[in-house]
Design a protein around this motif. Structure first.
Motif, PDB file in Angstrom:
ATOM      1  N   THR A  48      26.155  30.376  40.841  1.00  0.00           N
ATOM      2  CA  THR A  48      26.814  30.724  42.098  1.00  0.00           C
ATOM      3  C   THR A  48      28.030  31.614  41.882  1.00  0.00           C
ATOM      4  O   THR A  48      28.200  32.625  42.571  1.00  0.00           O
ATOM      5  CB  THR A  48      27.227  29.459  42.865  1.00  0.00           C
ATOM      6  OG1 THR A  48      27.926  28.571  41.982  1.00  0.00           O
ATOM      7  CG2 THR A  48      26.009  28.759  43.434  1.00  0.00           C
ATOM      8  N   LEU A  49      28.878  31.260  40.932  1.00  0.00           N
ATOM      9  CA  LEU A  49      30.081  32.057  40.718  1.00  0.00           C
ATOM     10  C   LEU A  49      29.761  33.425  40.127  1.00  0.00           C
ATOM     11  O   LEU A  49      30.474  34.401  40.381  1.00  0.00           O
ATOM     12  CB  LEU A  49      31.072  31.305  39.827  1.00  0.00           C
ATOM     13  CG  LEU A  49      31.793  30.130  40.489  1.00  0.00           C
ATOM     14  CD1 LEU A  49      32.792  29.510  39.519  1.00  0.00           C
ATOM     15  CD2 LEU A  49      32.500  30.557  41.766  1.00  0.00           C
ATOM     16  N   ALA A 263      27.761  31.015  51.822  1.00  0.00           N
ATOM     17  CA  ALA A 263      26.310  31.230  51.880  1.00  0.00           C
ATOM     18  C   ALA A 263      25.692  31.139  50.498  1.00  0.00           C
ATOM     19  O   ALA A 263      24.579  30.622  50.324  1.00  0.00           O
ATOM     20  CB  ALA A 263      26.015  32.586  52.508  1.00  0.00           C
ATOM     21  N   VAL A 264      26.406  31.631  49.483  1.00  0.00           N
ATOM     22  CA  VAL A 264      25.912  31.565  48.104  1.00  0.00           C
ATOM     23  C   VAL A 264      25.890  30.114  47.633  1.00  0.00           C
ATOM     24  O   VAL A 264      24.899  29.639  47.061  1.00  0.00           O
ATOM     25  CB  VAL A 264      26.787  32.422  47.170  1.00  0.00           C
ATOM     26  CG1 VAL A 264      26.313  32.281  45.713  1.00  0.00           C
ATOM     27  CG2 VAL A 264      26.754  33.882  47.591  1.00  0.00           C
ATOM     28  N   PHE A 265      26.988  29.402  47.864  1.00  0.00           N
ATOM     29  CA  PHE A 265      27.046  27.999  47.456  1.00  0.00           C
ATOM     30  C   PHE A 265      25.964  27.170  48.147  1.00  0.00           C
ATOM     31  O   PHE A 265      25.263  26.378  47.509  1.00  0.00           O
ATOM     32  CB  PHE A 265      28.418  27.409  47.797  1.00  0.00           C
ATOM     33  CG  PHE A 265      29.542  27.852  46.903  1.00  0.00           C
ATOM     34  CD1 PHE A 265      29.443  27.742  45.528  1.00  0.00           C
ATOM     35  CD2 PHE A 265      30.710  28.385  47.441  1.00  0.00           C
ATOM     36  CE1 PHE A 265      30.487  28.140  44.696  1.00  0.00           C
ATOM     37  CE2 PHE A 265      31.758  28.785  46.620  1.00  0.00           C
ATOM     38  CZ  PHE A 265      31.646  28.664  45.243  1.00  0.00           C
ATOM     39  N   ASN A 267      23.184  28.053  49.465  1.00  0.00           N
ATOM     40  CA  ASN A 267      21.811  28.449  49.151  1.00  0.00           C
ATOM     41  C   ASN A 267      21.215  27.621  48.021  1.00  0.00           C
ATOM     42  O   ASN A 267      19.990  27.428  47.975  1.00  0.00           O
ATOM     43  CB  ASN A 267      21.759  29.937  48.784  1.00  0.00           C
ATOM     44  CG  ASN A 267      20.355  30.426  48.539  1.00  0.00           C
ATOM     45  OD1 ASN A 267      19.487  30.309  49.397  1.00  0.00           O
ATOM     46  ND2 ASN A 267      20.107  30.993  47.352  1.00  0.00           N
ATOM     47  N   VAL A 268      22.061  27.141  47.099  1.00  0.00           N
ATOM     48  CA  VAL A 268      21.543  26.349  45.979  1.00  0.00           C
ATOM     49  C   VAL A 268      21.749  24.851  46.174  1.00  0.00           C
ATOM     50  O   VAL A 268      21.359  24.054  45.316  1.00  0.00           O
ATOM     51  CB  VAL A 268      22.188  26.795  44.640  1.00  0.00           C
ATOM     52  CG1 VAL A 268      21.919  28.253  44.373  1.00  0.00           C
ATOM     53  CG2 VAL A 268      23.683  26.503  44.614  1.00  0.00           C
ATOM     54  N   GLY A 269      22.390  24.465  47.268  1.00  0.00           N
ATOM     55  CA  GLY A 269      22.522  23.044  47.561  1.00  0.00           C
ATOM     56  C   GLY A 269      23.926  22.488  47.605  1.00  0.00           C
ATOM     57  O   GLY A 269      24.105  21.279  47.855  1.00  0.00           O
ATOM     58  N   PHE A 270      24.937  23.314  47.359  1.00  0.00           N
ATOM     59  CA  PHE A 270      26.309  22.841  47.543  1.00  0.00           C
ATOM     60  C   PHE A 270      26.596  22.685  49.027  1.00  0.00           C
ATOM     61  O   PHE A 270      26.014  23.381  49.870  1.00  0.00           O
ATOM     62  CB  PHE A 270      27.319  23.842  46.971  1.00  0.00           C
ATOM     63  CG  PHE A 270      27.456  23.811  45.464  1.00  0.00           C
ATOM     64  CD1 PHE A 270      28.041  22.727  44.833  1.00  0.00           C
ATOM     65  CD2 PHE A 270      27.040  24.893  44.697  1.00  0.00           C
ATOM     66  CE1 PHE A 270      28.188  22.707  43.454  1.00  0.00           C
ATOM     67  CE2 PHE A 270      27.185  24.879  43.318  1.00  0.00           C
ATOM     68  CZ  PHE A 270      27.755  23.796  42.697  1.00  0.00           C
ATOM     69  N   THR A 271      27.524  21.800  49.360  1.00  0.00           N
ATOM     70  CA  THR A 271      28.041  21.664  50.715  1.00  0.00           C
ATOM     71  C   THR A 271      29.514  22.028  50.685  1.00  0.00           C
ATOM     72  O   THR A 271      30.255  21.535  49.833  1.00  0.00           O
ATOM     73  CB  THR A 271      27.892  20.217  51.234  1.00  0.00           C
ATOM     74  OG1 THR A 271      26.510  19.860  51.222  1.00  0.00           O
ATOM     75  CG2 THR A 271      28.434  20.090  52.641  1.00  0.00           C
ATOM     76  N   MET A 272      29.922  22.882  51.583  1.00  0.00           N
ATOM     77  CA  MET A 272      31.326  23.275  51.608  1.00  0.00           C
ATOM     78  C   MET A 272      32.215  22.127  52.069  1.00  0.00           C
ATOM     79  O   MET A 272      31.906  21.444  53.044  1.00  0.00           O
ATOM     80  CB  MET A 272      31.533  24.480  52.531  1.00  0.00           C
ATOM     81  CG  MET A 272      30.794  25.748  52.117  1.00  0.00           C
ATOM     82  SD  MET A 272      31.235  26.339  50.460  1.00  0.00           S
ATOM     83  CE  MET A 272      32.981  26.760  50.692  1.00  0.00           C
ATOM     84  N   VAL A 273      33.302  21.920  51.352  1.00  0.00           N
ATOM     85  CA  VAL A 273      34.297  20.943  51.766  1.00  0.00           C
ATOM     86  C   VAL A 273      35.412  21.657  52.509  1.00  0.00           C
ATOM     87  O   VAL A 273      35.859  21.209  53.551  1.00  0.00           O
ATOM     88  CB  VAL A 273      34.883  20.178  50.553  1.00  0.00           C
ATOM     89  CG1 VAL A 273      36.002  19.245  50.982  1.00  0.00           C
ATOM     90  CG2 VAL A 273      33.779  19.408  49.848  1.00  0.00           C
ATOM     91  N   LYS A 274      35.847  22.793  51.935  1.00  0.00           N
ATOM     92  CA  LYS A 274      36.859  23.610  52.607  1.00  0.00           C
ATOM     93  C   LYS A 274      36.235  24.921  53.026  1.00  0.00           C
ATOM     94  O   LYS A 274      35.642  25.615  52.224  1.00  0.00           O
ATOM     95  CB  LYS A 274      38.056  23.881  51.692  1.00  0.00           C
ATOM     96  CG  LYS A 274      39.100  24.779  52.368  1.00  0.00           C
ATOM     97  CD  LYS A 274      40.345  24.966  51.514  1.00  0.00           C
ATOM     98  CE  LYS A 274      41.333  25.862  52.225  1.00  0.00           C
ATOM     99  NZ  LYS A 274      42.584  26.071  51.464  1.00  0.00           N
TER     100      LYS A 274
END
Length: 277
Positions: A48-49, A263-265, A267-274
């Motif tokens: 992702t990064l 959107a990048v995070f 797309n692979v299954g991360f959930t945004m916290v902030k």
């Protein structure tokens, strides 16, 4: 290379830069000042990064991101020993707390003071999953199957690696950690990528990794750890006090909260916290 006016406008629109320091950092890029930012990040953020670096190059063309990806424990130790690092993204609170003077002394036992005040926040959340090689030869379908004869060998992260700590928590809650260790059914990886590789190569029957790594590696997930087995997996991010470019580091962290980075995070299954304001 100077940032064009339309690039500046675009970044300020998508980045929601709220701090004067972050805005100043972008303005310095517009003046053509070259900056190298050293980013230490959990191995599970490699894909992702790396993708986000390409996006950020469009927003801040005079900033070069230099990544080091490894287990959060290894990165924490390197920071403590004086490695150059502008910002740190950990896969667990523990490693960040060990560097944060404001954290509980029971965690920050050495009184370390590396985290820049007011720069720390929780960025994304991940999930811990049980993944199997292609075809699932051992026919393992759940965490409960790990305590049966179906399992010959499982790969976990080392205990000082966040994914390893989460794995041990799951197996302890299932009441089978000691049994698996005593029967030599556990092999270890020094970070989540090593565990993922062992699963991909079918060197083991299964492994416990993050949902995002399973997605990136194209692995089959047969179970996901719920709250009854594993605590919340949150990635904190912060600028380091030793940073020579704290404003630029804050600006990059702000960019990670934008819709474009999210959107990048996600797309692979991360959930945004902030998320961006």
């Amino acid at each position: 290379m100077k940032m064009k006016k339309n690039q500046m406008k675009r970044y300020l629109t998508i980045g929601a830069i709220s701090s004067a320091a972050a805005l100043a950092a972008i303005q310095s890029c517009a003046a053509g000042e070259e900056t190298e930012l050293v980013v230490f990040a959990a191995a599970s953020m490699t894909e992702t990064l790396t993708e986000i670096a390409d996006l950020y190059k469009e927003a801040a063309p005079d900033v070069t991101l230099i990544y080091t990806f490894d287990s959060s424990g290894t990165l924490k130790t390197q920071i403590q020993e004086g490695a150059d690092c502008d910002l740190f993204i950990s896969a667990a609170q523990k490693q960040m707390n060990q560097l944060d003077i404001t954290a509980d002394a029971e965690v920050n036992t050495e009184g370390l003071d590396f985290v820049l005040e007011d720069s720390r926040f929780d960025l994304v959340e991940n999930k811990v999953v049980l993944a199997v090689p292609e075809g699932n030869p051992a026919e393992i379908e759940s965490f409960e199957d790990l305590g049966t004869d179906k399992l010959s060998l499982i790969c976990l992260g080392n205990e000082d690696v966040p994914v390893g700590a989460y794995s041990e928590e799951i197996l302890t809650n299932l009441g089978i950690l000691d049994e698996l260790a005593e029967s030599s059914k556990i092999t270890y990886g020094s970070n989540v990528k090593e565990v993922t590789t062992q699963i991909s190569e079918a060197s083991v029957d299964c492994g416990i990794i993050y949902a995002t790594d399973a997605f990136s590696a194209g692995l089959t997930v047969v179970d996901e750890a719920g709250a009854d087995l594993c605590g919340q997996v949150v990635y904190p991010a912060a600028v380091m006090k030793s940073s020579e470019h704290p404003d630029e580091a804050k600006a990059f962290l702000e960019f990670l909260t934008t819709d474009e980075a999210a959107a990048v995070f996600e797309n692979v299954g991360f959930t945004m916290v902030k998320a961006g304001e």
